[in-house]
Design a protein around this motif. Structure first.
Motif, mmCIF file in Angstrom:
data_model
loop_
_atom_site.group_PDB
_atom_site.id
_atom_site.type_symbol
_atom_site.label_atom_id
_atom_site.label_comp_id
_atom_site.label_asym_id
_atom_site.label_seq_id
_atom_site.Cartn_x
_atom_site.Cartn_y
_atom_site.Cartn_z
ATOM 1 N N THR A 125 0.849 -1.196 0.000
ATOM 2 C CA THR A 125 0.000 0.000 0.000
ATOM 3 C C THR A 125 0.882 1.244 0.000
ATOM 4 O O THR A 125 1.970 1.250 0.575
ATOM 5 N N GLN A 126 0.374 2.296 -0.632
ATOM 6 C CA GLN A 126 1.097 3.563 -0.718
ATOM 7 C C GLN A 126 0.097 4.682 -0.934
ATOM 8 O O GLN A 126 -0.947 4.486 -1.568
ATOM 9 N N THR A 127 0.392 5.854 -0.434
ATOM 10 C CA THR A 127 -0.461 7.013 -0.658
ATOM 11 C C THR A 127 -0.388 7.429 -2.125
ATOM 12 O O THR A 127 0.710 7.685 -2.642
ATOM 13 N N PRO A 128 -1.515 7.487 -2.830
ATOM 14 C CA PRO A 128 -1.483 7.813 -4.274
ATOM 15 C C PRO A 128 -1.108 9.265 -4.536
ATOM 16 O O PRO A 128 -1.302 10.150 -3.694
ATOM 17 N N TYR A 129 -0.585 9.505 -5.713
ATOM 18 C CA TYR A 129 -0.299 10.857 -6.182
ATOM 19 C C TYR A 129 -0.331 10.847 -7.701
ATOM 20 O O TYR A 129 -0.303 9.794 -8.334
ATOM 21 N N ASP A 130 -0.384 12.021 -8.302
ATOM 22 C CA ASP A 130 -0.372 12.146 -9.757
ATOM 23 C C ASP A 130 1.041 12.437 -10.252
ATOM 24 O O ASP A 130 1.861 13.000 -9.526
ATOM 25 N N GLY A 131 1.306 12.058 -11.493
ATOM 26 C CA GLY A 131 2.570 12.406 -12.109
ATOM 27 C C GLY A 131 3.617 11.317 -12.042
ATOM 28 O O GLY A 131 3.360 10.204 -11.583
ATOM 29 N N PRO A 132 4.848 11.637 -12.508
ATOM 30 C CA PRO A 132 5.919 10.638 -12.572
ATOM 31 C C PRO A 132 6.416 10.236 -11.189
ATOM 32 O O PRO A 132 6.109 10.881 -10.177
ATOM 33 N N THR A 133 7.214 9.185 -11.163
ATOM 34 C CA THR A 133 7.702 8.609 -9.917
ATOM 35 C C THR A 133 8.413 9.645 -9.063
ATOM 36 O O THR A 133 9.299 10.363 -9.532
ATOM 37 N N GLN A 134 8.016 9.709 -7.799
ATOM 38 C CA GLN A 134 8.674 10.600 -6.857
ATOM 39 C C GLN A 134 9.825 9.881 -6.163
ATOM 40 O O GLN A 134 9.855 8.653 -6.081
ATOM 41 N N GLU A 135 10.781 10.655 -5.670
ATOM 42 C CA GLU A 135 11.979 10.063 -5.074
ATOM 43 C C GLU A 135 11.678 9.310 -3.775
ATOM 44 O O GLU A 135 12.343 8.347 -3.436
ATOM 45 N N THR A 136 10.680 9.765 -3.044
ATOM 46 C CA THR A 136 10.349 9.129 -1.768
ATOM 47 C C THR A 136 8.871 8.784 -1.731
ATOM 48 O O THR A 136 8.070 9.324 -2.490
ATOM 49 N N GLY A 137 8.515 7.891 -0.821
ATOM 50 C CA GLY A 137 7.129 7.489 -0.665
ATOM 51 C C GLY A 137 6.962 6.669 0.595
ATOM 52 O O GLY A 137 7.916 6.455 1.355
ATOM 53 N N ASP A 138 5.745 6.182 0.820
ATOM 54 C CA ASP A 138 5.452 5.454 2.050
ATOM 55 C C ASP A 138 5.003 4.025 1.768
ATOM 56 O O ASP A 138 4.169 3.472 2.483
ATOM 57 N N LEU A 139 5.562 3.427 0.720
ATOM 58 C CA LEU A 139 5.171 2.078 0.342
ATOM 59 C C LEU A 139 5.498 1.084 1.453
ATOM 60 O O LEU A 139 6.611 1.046 1.974
ATOM 61 N N SER A 140 4.511 0.257 1.803
ATOM 62 C CA SER A 140 4.701 -0.788 2.806
ATOM 63 C C SER A 140 3.985 -2.048 2.344
ATOM 64 O O SER A 140 3.196 -2.022 1.410
ATOM 65 N N GLY A 141 4.275 -3.160 3.003
ATOM 66 C CA GLY A 141 3.664 -4.432 2.645
ATOM 67 C C GLY A 141 4.713 -5.432 2.204
ATOM 68 O O GLY A 141 5.913 -5.142 2.158
ATOM 69 N N ARG A 142 4.274 -6.640 1.841
ATOM 70 C CA ARG A 142 5.192 -7.721 1.496
ATOM 71 C C ARG A 142 6.089 -7.369 0.316
ATOM 72 O O ARG A 142 7.240 -7.799 0.243
ATOM 73 N N VAL A 143 5.555 -6.604 -0.637
ATOM 74 C CA VAL A 143 6.364 -6.283 -1.815
ATOM 75 C C VAL A 143 7.640 -5.551 -1.418
ATOM 76 O O VAL A 143 8.701 -5.758 -2.023
ATOM 77 N N ALA A 144 7.570 -4.711 -0.397
ATOM 78 C CA ALA A 144 8.745 -3.942 0.021
ATOM 79 C C ALA A 144 9.842 -4.868 0.537
ATOM 80 O O ALA A 144 11.021 -4.717 0.189
ATOM 81 N N SER A 145 9.469 -5.828 1.363
ATOM 82 C CA SER A 145 10.474 -6.739 1.918
ATOM 83 C C SER A 145 11.060 -7.648 0.836
ATOM 84 O O SER A 145 12.226 -8.042 0.907
ATOM 85 N N ILE A 146 10.270 -7.973 -0.172
ATOM 86 C CA ILE A 146 10.772 -8.806 -1.280
ATOM 87 C C ILE A 146 11.775 -8.016 -2.114
ATOM 88 O O ILE A 146 12.865 -8.507 -2.436
ATOM 89 N N VAL A 147 11.425 -6.786 -2.485
ATOM 90 C CA VAL A 147 12.308 -5.974 -3.330
ATOM 91 C C VAL A 147 13.661 -5.766 -2.666
ATOM 92 O O VAL A 147 14.715 -5.825 -3.323
ATOM 93 N N MET A 148 13.666 -5.539 -1.368
ATOM 94 C CA MET A 148 14.915 -5.264 -0.666
ATOM 95 C C MET A 148 15.851 -6.472 -0.604
ATOM 96 O O MET A 148 17.018 -6.339 -0.243
ATOM 97 N N ARG A 149 15.341 -7.648 -0.998
ATOM 98 C CA ARG A 149 16.167 -8.857 -1.029
ATOM 99 C C ARG A 149 16.577 -9.242 -2.448
ATOM 100 O O ARG A 149 17.274 -10.241 -2.639
ATOM 101 N N LEU A 150 16.177 -8.472 -3.428
ATOM 102 C CA LEU A 150 16.455 -8.825 -4.817
ATOM 103 C C LEU A 150 17.861 -8.405 -5.237
ATOM 104 O O LEU A 150 18.412 -7.409 -4.742
#
Length: 581
Positions: free
Chosen positions: A266-291
């Motif tokens: 989950t992450q707070t939505p926003y408009d426009g291109p990818t921002q440098e920071t965000g509040d993404l949390s959940g299983r996907v975050a822990s998986i990416v950090m191990r890739l």
């Protein structure tokens, strides 16, 4: 004046001059760059259009920010517009799982073949074409989601490979061709073996540079699917499986790697291109950090949320992570640049595009996709017109003054009846349409229950049930409605502390025993703590049932028609005037 004749150069001098000229030519070739050399050194750009959690959402019915969104004519219009802008050779459509399953009647009743045909349309230019010979379409790549396992393995294999074996439906393309594009999964193995269920990755040539696409489904698929459907296969750790394939690709000299991952956050939505920071949390975050550090992009899915953020991988390098809601209502428009010297992705950014039907490309719908939808609607019309019951009164989802809704009373009764449990619990928001007075058809049932969740039996103690009911006022999700129940009743006092508002729970006129165990029928979403009801996860999963809509239809056929009595009396507010702290 005497003129001297012009004598030819001696042979040895001619040879010396020729040699010098040859050397100068070679030097010029090495040190003087040509226009072609300049062009070869420029970054190679390409685009990925990622559609996650499509769930066979062929027709309209979705809303985003109060406006209509989605359907294949609208989504097709947006994708076609992007392809026209970027060019077919520079565009890839990616499907990070749940392409099918939990689908509306239009796709579900045709075994989700129309969902596959829709994406075939972008490969061949026409959904009716059974192969991709002499096509000028775009490339499409998919992976599996947990809902691809809503049916048995044999049916999933047929859906992925094509053919009509074991089916008794009308095939819009006969024989059914299957996806005309690769479906990859690196972490699904045949049980008890090291044999993969599908190929783990596919490699695409982008301007002469190889780019690998690895697929993976949530490791939890085995826990949230019908056991018989997944018994032949095993789901392994996502990051480990992906990293294993990255090493194989690195040995081939491939370092530009995109992952299609059916797991999300989950992450707070926003408009426009990818921002440098965000509040993404959940299983996907822990998986990416191990890739592995060579993983550049993760196209995520599963949670039906907005995601557009950079996360560090195991090498500390930023990985672009996207997800674009669900049900054809959006897609991730990803722009990537490849370095022709290193053959790696050096720039990456994305925008989450909502497919509004009343603006932009949504106003110019895709004609070929509309033709497919028309063919689907005409085919399933007889299948959704069966009258299964009648009602003298409207069956609505609107809660009364006490917080109880009639249609939810019927649905919870249906699940308790089918699962033969003592109790049943549902969250408001799960039913998606009302039923008007008059005849009730199978199409009405599918409109009420479009998610096709599996029904579970959970065993809970009386105290766990009481704690769950009190979560109605303490959960992190906005407490704007109450749980809907069957098999018991309870009273609550809003003047009391939010964590202790339930004053009594009765079953058949007797107080519930806080130490006793009770069986509860519910949907898989709620069983896993959905809608903020984490207390449900304290129970023990003890049984699996059919899909919600099948149980609902069976119950409507079972009870007397016409339906004319409202049940009521299950949720009872009281006013003690005493506030407990």
């Amino acid at each position: 004046m005497q003129r001297h004749p012009i004598m030819p150069d001696p042979p040895h001098r001619t040879l010396r001059i020729a040699g010098i000229l040859a050397i100068l030519c070679l030097i010029s070739l090495v040190f003087i760059p040509t226009a072609a050399d300049d062009q070869a050194q420029e970054p190679v750009s390409f685009h990925i259009l990622a559609v996650n959690d499509f769930h066979g959402q062929l027709g309209p019915g979705q809303k985003m920010n109060g406006s209509p969104a989605g359907s294949i004519p609208v989504l097709g219009g947006y994708l076609s517009d992007a392809i026209d802008t970027y060019g077919a050779n520079n565009t890839i459509i990616a499907l990070p799982g749940d392409m099918t399953g939990a689908s509306p009647a239009e796709s579900n009743l045709l075994l989700d073949e129309p969902a596959i045909l829709f994406f075939n349309r972008f490969v061949t230019g026409d959904w009716k074409k059974p192969d991709k010979i002499e096509t000028t379409g775009v490339r499409v790549i998919g992976t599996l989601g947990n809902h691809e396992f809503d049916r048995n393995i044999s049916e999933l294999q047929r859906l992925m490979k094509g053919g009509n074996d074991g089916t008794n439906i009308t095939h819009l393309v006969d024989p059914y061709p299957g996806p005309l594009w690769p479906v990859v999964a690196a972490n699904v193995f045949w049980n008890g073996t090291d044999d993969l269920f599908l190929e783990p990755y596919t490699i695409e040539d982008i301007g002469g540079i190889p780019v690998a696409f690895i697929g993976a489904v949530t490791e939890l698929t085995g826990e949230i699917s019908e056991p018989d459907n997944v018994e032949p296969v095993t789901f392994t750790d996502e990051a480990e499986a992906i990293n294993t394939q990255v090493k194989v690709l690195q040995e081939q000299g491939i370092h530009a790697i995109v992952v299609l991952l059916h797991e999300g956050g989950t992450q707070t939505p926003y408009d426009g291109p990818t921002q440098e920071t965000g509040d993404l949390s959940g299983r996907v975050a822990s998986i990416v950090m191990r890739l592995d550090e060579d993983v550049d992009v993760v196209l995520s899915a599963h949670s039906h949320e907005f995601t557009n953020q950079y996360l560090p991988n195991a090498g500390g390098k930023p990985t672009l992570v996207t997800q674009a809601y669900s049900y054809s209502s959006a897609f991730a428009d990803v722009t990537l640049e490849l370095d022709p010297q290193t053959n790696d992705i050096v720039n990456k950014t994305a925008t989450i595009v909502t497919t509004y039907a009343d603006q932009g490309p949504g106003l110019t719908t895709d004609e070929n996709s509309q033709e497919l939808l028309d063919a689907v609607n005409s085919t399933v019309a007889p299948l959704i017109s069966e009258v299964i019951a009648t009602t003298d009164i409207p069956l609505t989802r609107n809660p009364d003054a006490n917080g109880e809704a009639l249609l939810y009373d019927i649905a919870t009764d249906a699940f308790r009846w089918d699962m033969q449990t003592e109790l049943s619990i549902l969250n408001i928001g799960f039913l998606r349409a009302d039923i008007d007075a008059g005849e009730i058809t199978t199409g009405d049932a599918y409109s009420v229950l479009p998610f096709h969740d599996q029904i579970y039996t959970i065993e809970m103690t009386g105290q766990q049930i009481k704690d769950l009911l009190n979560q109605q006022w303490t959960r992190t999700v906005k407490p704007d409605h109450l749980l809907q129940i069957s098999g018991f009743s309870y009273s609550y006092d809003e003047s009391r502390d939010p964590s202790a508002r339930v004053t009594s729970i009765t079953i058949d006129g007797k107080e519930m025993d806080m130490n006793a165990n009770y069986t509860v029928a519910t949907i898989d979403y709620l069983a896993h703590g959905g809608d903020g009801y984490t207390g449900m996860k304290e129970g023990t999963l003890v049984g699996y049932g059919a899909l919600d809509v099948d149980e609902f239809i069976a119950y409507l056929k079972y009870i007397p028609s016409p339906i004319h009595e409202q049940t009521g009396g299950r949720i009872n507010p009281v006013k003690s005037g005493i506030r407990e702290e």
